[in-house]
Design a protein around this motif. Structure first.
Motif, mmCIF file in Angstrom:
data_model
loop_
_atom_site.group_PDB
_atom_site.id
_atom_site.type_symbol
_atom_site.label_atom_id
_atom_site.label_comp_id
_atom_site.label_asym_id
_atom_site.label_seq_id
_atom_site.Cartn_x
_atom_site.Cartn_y
_atom_site.Cartn_z
ATOM 1 N N GLN A 1 0.829 -1.119 0.492
ATOM 2 C CA GLN A 1 -0.062 0.456 0.003
ATOM 3 C C GLN A 1 0.582 1.174 -0.100
ATOM 4 O OE1 GLN A 1 -2.963 -0.620 3.689
ATOM 5 N NE2 GLN A 1 -4.038 -0.820 1.467
ATOM 6 N N SER B 1 -6.704 -0.083 -1.640
ATOM 7 C CA SER B 1 -7.510 -1.203 -0.792
ATOM 8 C C SER B 1 -6.643 -2.161 -0.055
ATOM 9 C CB SER B 1 -8.890 -1.851 -1.949
ATOM 10 O OG SER B 1 -7.817 -2.687 -2.770
ATOM 11 N N LYS B 2 -7.498 -2.650 0.301
ATOM 12 C CA LYS B 2 -6.533 -3.558 1.460
ATOM 13 C C LYS B 2 -6.353 -4.846 0.510
ATOM 14 C CE LYS B 2 -6.892 -2.938 6.120
ATOM 15 N NZ LYS B 2 -6.076 -2.447 6.796
ATOM 16 N N ASN B 3 -7.511 -4.719 0.021
ATOM 17 C CA ASN B 3 -6.903 -6.213 -1.229
ATOM 18 C C ASN B 3 -6.178 -5.699 -2.595
ATOM 19 O OD1 ASN B 3 -8.534 -4.459 -3.056
ATOM 20 N ND2 ASN B 3 -9.818 -6.325 -4.059
ATOM 21 N N LEU C 1 -14.574 7.741 -4.421
ATOM 22 C CA LEU C 1 -14.509 6.785 -3.300
ATOM 23 C C LEU C 1 -15.739 6.854 -2.393
ATOM 24 C CD1 LEU C 1 -12.152 5.113 -0.898
ATOM 25 C CD2 LEU C 1 -11.862 7.488 -0.028
ATOM 26 N N LYS D 1 -17.398 3.646 -1.815
ATOM 27 C CA LYS D 1 -16.886 2.162 -1.705
ATOM 28 C C LYS D 1 -17.311 1.504 -0.572
ATOM 29 C CE LYS D 1 -15.940 3.381 -6.351
ATOM 30 N NZ LYS D 1 -16.499 4.455 -6.031
ATOM 31 N N PHE E 1 -14.776 -0.296 0.805
ATOM 32 C CA PHE E 1 -13.866 -0.091 1.335
ATOM 33 C C PHE E 1 -12.804 1.122 1.850
ATOM 34 C CE2 PHE E 1 -12.719 -0.468 -2.910
ATOM 35 C CZ PHE E 1 -11.934 0.627 -3.182
ATOM 36 N N LYS E 2 -13.727 2.510 1.707
ATOM 37 C CA LYS E 2 -13.734 3.735 2.124
ATOM 38 C C LYS E 2 -12.607 3.976 3.425
ATOM 39 C CE LYS E 2 -18.014 5.245 3.506
ATOM 40 N NZ LYS E 2 -18.987 6.336 3.198
ATOM 41 N N ASP F 1 -11.264 1.604 5.140
ATOM 42 C CA ASP F 1 -9.740 1.199 5.662
ATOM 43 C C ASP F 1 -8.694 1.648 4.307
ATOM 44 O OD1 ASP F 1 -10.958 -0.386 7.646
ATOM 45 O OD2 ASP F 1 -11.044 -1.283 6.256
ATOM 46 N N ALA F 2 -8.991 1.903 2.857
ATOM 47 C CA ALA F 2 -7.973 2.340 2.679
ATOM 48 C C ALA F 2 -7.649 3.383 2.583
ATOM 49 C CB ALA F 2 -9.324 3.061 1.126
#
Length: 167
Positions: A40, A70-72, A88, A91, A93-94, A96-97
């Motif tokens: 990241q 993103s975490k992925n 964003l 989303k 994942f907003k 955790d991004a």
């Protein structure tokens, strides 16, 4: 028969334009998403190669660039912090991004959530949110900038623009 000529001319013109855009897109190979950024960290962006994930425009200046990871391990790219916030918002994942923004004062990638934002900078989409590593008078934090963007309190709003700039 005479009425068919204008319609067929329009259809031919549209087909030519679509073919032109498709050929340009396939030869330029724009970067929209990069996968595999497990650390990241900010990806080195090259001018004219990356495409904004919100508006689709080519990123031709990194002064107001941002990256969302993103975490992925997927990375998306933007040329205006306001557009990044708008993109964003829906989303899942907003929260955790990892978000990186280019700092106008130090010219390096910094954490967007700890950056300070001007409300009156000239930015590619005209929202006005330039990112800074060091706080100056009238700069706001990430959460304030985000709320202002989502409420439409940007330089694109004539009332806000007059309030901030006096014009």
């Amino acid at each position: 028969m005479r009425k068919m000529i204008p319609y067929s001319a329009v259809i031919v013109l549209v087909l030519i334009i679509v073919t032109l855009f498709l050929s340009l897109a396939s030869t330029k190979k724009m970067v929209v998403i990069i996968e595999g950024n497990t650390n990241q960290i900010p990806i080195e962006m090259k001018i004219g190669v990356f495409q904004d994930s919100d508006c689709g425009m080519v990123i031709n200046d990194l002064r107001d660039a941002s990256q969302v990871i993103s975490k992925n391990a997927k990375s998306w790219f933007f040329h205006d912090h306001g557009g990044m916030i708008k993109w964003l918002e829906d989303k899942e994942f907003k929260s955790d991004a990892k978000i990186w923004v280019m700092s106008r004062d130090t010219k390096k990638w910094i954490d967007a959530r700890t950056a300070y934002y001007s409300l009156i900078d000239d930015t590619p989409m005209g929202y006005g949110f330039g990112a800074y590593e060091f706080k100056k008078d009238l700069h706001v934090d990430f959460d304030t900038m985000r709320l202002r963007m989502l409420r439409g309190e940007t330089l694109k709003n004539p009332r806000i623009k007059k309030q901030l700039l006096g014009n």
